[in-house]
Write a protein that holds these residues in place. Structure first.
Motif, PDB file in Angstrom:
ATOM      1  N   GLU A 177       0.850  -1.195   0.000  1.00  0.00           N
ATOM      2  CA  GLU A 177       0.000   0.000   0.000  1.00  0.00           C
ATOM      3  C   GLU A 177       0.884   1.243   0.000  1.00  0.00           C
ATOM      4  O   GLU A 177       1.995   1.238   0.532  1.00  0.00           O
ATOM      5  N   GLU A 178       0.369   2.310  -0.597  1.00  0.00           N
ATOM      6  CA  GLU A 178       1.100   3.574  -0.702  1.00  0.00           C
ATOM      7  C   GLU A 178       2.516   3.342  -1.237  1.00  0.00           C
ATOM      8  O   GLU A 178       3.501   3.905  -0.765  1.00  0.00           O
ATOM      9  N   ARG A 179       2.609   2.494  -2.232  1.00  0.00           N
ATOM     10  CA  ARG A 179       3.909   2.068  -2.759  1.00  0.00           C
ATOM     11  C   ARG A 179       4.710   3.198  -3.386  1.00  0.00           C
ATOM     12  O   ARG A 179       5.930   3.094  -3.523  1.00  0.00           O
ATOM     13  N   GLU A 180       4.035   4.288  -3.764  1.00  0.00           N
ATOM     14  CA  GLU A 180       4.746   5.406  -4.395  1.00  0.00           C
ATOM     15  C   GLU A 180       5.491   6.282  -3.388  1.00  0.00           C
ATOM     16  O   GLU A 180       6.307   7.112  -3.774  1.00  0.00           O
ATOM     17  N   PHE A 181       5.245   6.080  -2.084  1.00  0.00           N
ATOM     18  CA  PHE A 181       5.763   7.001  -1.071  1.00  0.00           C
ATOM     19  C   PHE A 181       6.885   6.413  -0.211  1.00  0.00           C
ATOM     20  O   PHE A 181       7.312   7.050   0.744  1.00  0.00           O
ATOM     21  N   TYR A 182       7.360   5.224  -0.547  1.00  0.00           N
ATOM     22  CA  TYR A 182       8.343   4.576   0.321  1.00  0.00           C
ATOM     23  C   TYR A 182       9.661   5.353   0.393  1.00  0.00           C
ATOM     24  O   TYR A 182      10.264   5.476   1.460  1.00  0.00           O
ATOM     25  N   LEU A 183      10.125   5.872  -0.728  1.00  0.00           N
ATOM     26  CA  LEU A 183      11.366   6.646  -0.708  1.00  0.00           C
ATOM     27  C   LEU A 183      11.172   7.959   0.044  1.00  0.00           C
ATOM     28  O   LEU A 183      12.026   8.355   0.845  1.00  0.00           O
ATOM     29  N   LYS A 184      10.067   8.608  -0.189  1.00  0.00           N
ATOM     30  CA  LYS A 184       9.793   9.877   0.506  1.00  0.00           C
ATOM     31  C   LYS A 184       9.783   9.677   2.022  1.00  0.00           C
ATOM     32  O   LYS A 184      10.361  10.480   2.768  1.00  0.00           O
ATOM     33  N   LYS A 185       9.150   8.604   2.483  1.00  0.00           N
ATOM     34  CA  LYS A 185       9.114   8.322   3.919  1.00  0.00           C
ATOM     35  C   LYS A 185      10.518   8.027   4.458  1.00  0.00           C
ATOM     36  O   LYS A 185      10.873   8.448   5.558  1.00  0.00           O
ATOM     37  N   ALA A 186      11.313   7.316   3.665  1.00  0.00           N
ATOM     38  CA  ALA A 186      12.661   6.961   4.109  1.00  0.00           C
ATOM     39  C   ALA A 186      13.547   8.185   4.270  1.00  0.00           C
ATOM     40  O   ALA A 186      14.457   8.200   5.103  1.00  0.00           O
ATOM     41  N   LEU A 187      13.275   9.219   3.478  1.00  0.00           N
ATOM     42  CA  LEU A 187      14.117  10.418   3.516  1.00  0.00           C
ATOM     43  C   LEU A 187      13.715  11.403   4.609  1.00  0.00           C
ATOM     44  O   LEU A 187      14.472  12.334   4.900  1.00  0.00           O
ATOM     45  N   GLU A 188      12.561  11.211   5.197  1.00  0.00           N
ATOM     46  CA  GLU A 188      12.082  12.166   6.197  1.00  0.00           C
ATOM     47  C   GLU A 188      13.060  12.334   7.348  1.00  0.00           C
ATOM     48  O   GLU A 188      13.268  13.438   7.836  1.00  0.00           O
ATOM     49  N   ARG A 189      13.672  11.246   7.788  1.00  0.00           N
ATOM     50  CA  ARG A 189      14.554  11.285   8.969  1.00  0.00           C
ATOM     51  C   ARG A 189      15.911  11.910   8.684  1.00  0.00           C
ATOM     52  O   ARG A 189      16.588  12.363   9.607  1.00  0.00           O
ATOM     53  N   ILE A 190      16.327  11.932   7.416  1.00  0.00           N
ATOM     54  CA  ILE A 190      17.711  12.331   7.122  1.00  0.00           C
ATOM     55  C   ILE A 190      17.844  13.573   6.250  1.00  0.00           C
ATOM     56  O   ILE A 190      18.931  14.143   6.172  1.00  0.00           O
ATOM     57  N   LYS A 191      16.757  13.997   5.609  1.00  0.00           N
ATOM     58  CA  LYS A 191      16.910  15.020   4.575  1.00  0.00           C
ATOM     59  C   LYS A 191      17.454  16.342   5.099  1.00  0.00           C
ATOM     60  O   LYS A 191      18.146  17.066   4.366  1.00  0.00           O
ATOM     61  N   GLU A 192      17.186  16.668   6.341  1.00  0.00           N
ATOM     62  CA  GLU A 192      17.669  17.938   6.869  1.00  0.00           C
ATOM     63  C   GLU A 192      19.161  17.914   7.187  1.00  0.00           C
ATOM     64  O   GLU A 192      19.742  18.949   7.526  1.00  0.00           O
ATOM     65  N   ASN A 193      19.784  16.752   7.081  1.00  0.00           N
ATOM     66  CA  ASN A 193      21.221  16.652   7.333  1.00  0.00           C
ATOM     67  C   ASN A 193      22.064  16.990   6.107  1.00  0.00           C
ATOM     68  O   ASN A 193      23.295  17.024   6.199  1.00  0.00           O
ATOM     69  N   PHE A 194      21.403  17.224   4.965  1.00  0.00           N
ATOM     70  CA  PHE A 194      22.129  17.472   3.729  1.00  0.00           C
ATOM     71  C   PHE A 194      21.586  18.719   3.040  1.00  0.00           C
ATOM     72  O   PHE A 194      20.396  19.024   3.112  1.00  0.00           O
ATOM     73  N   GLU A 195      22.493  19.401   2.320  1.00  0.00           N
ATOM     74  CA  GLU A 195      22.053  20.549   1.520  1.00  0.00           C
ATOM     75  C   GLU A 195      21.445  20.089   0.196  1.00  0.00           C
ATOM     76  O   GLU A 195      20.507  20.696  -0.308  1.00  0.00           O
ATOM     77  N   TYR A 196      22.024  19.021  -0.363  1.00  0.00           N
ATOM     78  CA  TYR A 196      21.504  18.480  -1.624  1.00  0.00           C
ATOM     79  C   TYR A 196      21.399  16.966  -1.529  1.00  0.00           C
ATOM     80  O   TYR A 196      22.310  16.302  -1.021  1.00  0.00           O
ATOM     81  N   ILE A 197      20.283  16.436  -2.019  1.00  0.00           N
ATOM     82  CA  ILE A 197      20.102  14.993  -2.165  1.00  0.00           C
ATOM     83  C   ILE A 197      19.817  14.734  -3.644  1.00  0.00           C
ATOM     84  O   ILE A 197      18.810  15.224  -4.189  1.00  0.00           O
ATOM     85  N   LEU A 198      20.706  14.011  -4.300  1.00  0.00           N
ATOM     86  CA  LEU A 198      20.586  13.718  -5.727  1.00  0.00           C
ATOM     87  C   LEU A 198      20.299  12.234  -5.894  1.00  0.00           C
ATOM     88  O   LEU A 198      20.986  11.394  -5.307  1.00  0.00           O
ATOM     89  N   ILE A 199      19.273  11.909  -6.692  1.00  0.00           N
ATOM     90  CA  ILE A 199      18.814  10.519  -6.794  1.00  0.00           C
ATOM     91  C   ILE A 199      18.928  10.038  -8.241  1.00  0.00           C
ATOM     92  O   ILE A 199      18.358  10.643  -9.157  1.00  0.00           O
ATOM     93  N   ASP A 200      19.646   8.948  -8.422  1.00  0.00           N
ATOM     94  CA  ASP A 200      19.837   8.366  -9.750  1.00  0.00           C
ATOM     95  C   ASP A 200      18.739   7.345 -10.020  1.00  0.00           C
ATOM     96  O   ASP A 200      18.587   6.362  -9.282  1.00  0.00           O
ATOM     97  N   ALA A 201      17.969   7.568 -11.059  1.00  0.00           N
ATOM     98  CA  ALA A 201      16.846   6.691 -11.398  1.00  0.00           C
ATOM     99  C   ALA A 201      17.268   5.627 -12.405  1.00  0.00           C
ATOM    100  O   ALA A 201      18.209   5.824 -13.176  1.00  0.00           O
TER     101      ALA A 201
END
Length: 285
Positions: A102-126
């Protein structure tokens, strides 16, 4: 706040991974704390930064599917200020497993919630596809960079990517915007290159970056040595192009990297291929 940018094009061979590895490196050389997330099952961004995939304890697969906290998978690379969540072939089955959740489109977004403020840039290779991994990237990102090679089939299938972006923006992520379109593999000796560049600029207008990445042998060689281009051949045309691109995106000159036009400054970043295996460089929150 961090800026999360996905690098996407479902067409393979566009220079996507080369671009994200080298752009992330120059961001780090500008002392921007940067996280590269390798979400391509081929894991080329991982090996391109000199990380041995067989030594990995946690990868993007465990973060997405097994819900391992993202901070456990983050590794410090051999470039100061540059970190990575690596990938290996185990990620290939993630699409099938995500489809059952369920909510399979949001798994990466949820995973980044805890760490995103520790970085100025997050670059994701698709990956070179428009499957659930790419949808997760579009859902989690604020911006999208689309690398397009200066070749005959450059625009083939691009309309499908843009339709997907519009759907994601409408239904999943209203904050998603096209950050820029990057022209790659330009051979300025051919008329075709200029024709393709003109067509892409006519279509995307001011979204096209002024910096164009040339076709360059050194750019092709660097990944086989596990090094970004700056640490392999810093005075090559490819290295200078990605330096200019980073300056354009950051809207600032990156000081302390190049000394004029003839040399490089010593001590700009670091790269020691003998620094040890990846498991010894785990990032601590």
């Amino acid at each position: 706040m961090s800026k999360i940018i996905g690098f996407c094009n479902q067409k393979g061979g566009t220079g996507k991974t080369t671009s994200i590895v080298n752009l992330a490196t120059f961001f780090a050389l500008a002392k921007k704390k940067t996280l590269l997330i390798d979400l391509d099952p081929q894991g080329n961004a991982t090996s391109g930064l000199g990380i041995e995939k067989r030594d990995l304890e946690f990868t993007a697969y465990q973060v997405l599917i097994q819900e391992v906290p993202a901070e456990k998978a983050i590794l410090l690379t051999n470039v100061r200020y540059l970190y990575i969540i690596p990938a290996d072939s185990s990620l290939a089955g993630a699409e099938i497993e995500l489809a059952q959740l369920e909510e399979r489109e949001f798994y990466l977004k949820k995973a980044l919630e805890r760490i995103k403020e520790n970085f100025e840039y997050i670059l994701i290779d698709a990956p070179p596809s428009l499957g659930l991994l790419t949808i997760n990237i579009l859902t989690a990102s604020q911006g999208l960079i689309i690398p397009i090679q200066c070749e005959y089939y450059a625009l083939e299938g691009l309309s499908r990517l843009l339709q997907t972006v519009d759907l994601v923006k409408e239904r999943l992520n209203p904050n998603l915007e096209i950050e820029g379109v990057l022209l790659t593999m330009a051979d300025f000796r051919t008329r075709l290159t200029f024709q393709v560049m003109e067509e892409i600029k006519r279509f995307f207008q001011d979204k096209v970056y002024q910096t164009v990445i040339p076709r360059n042998v050194r750019l092709s060689e660097a990944p086989s040595f596990g090094k970004p281009i700056y640490f392999y051949e810093p005075l090559s045309t490819g290295a200078k192009a990605y330096f200019n691109l980073a300056c354009e995106i950051l809207n600032q000159d990156i000081e302390g990297v190049y000394d004029g036009k003839e040399g490089i400054r010593q001590g700009a970043g670091c790269f020691d291929s003998q620094k040890g295996d990846a498991s010894s460089r785990i990032y601590l929150h």
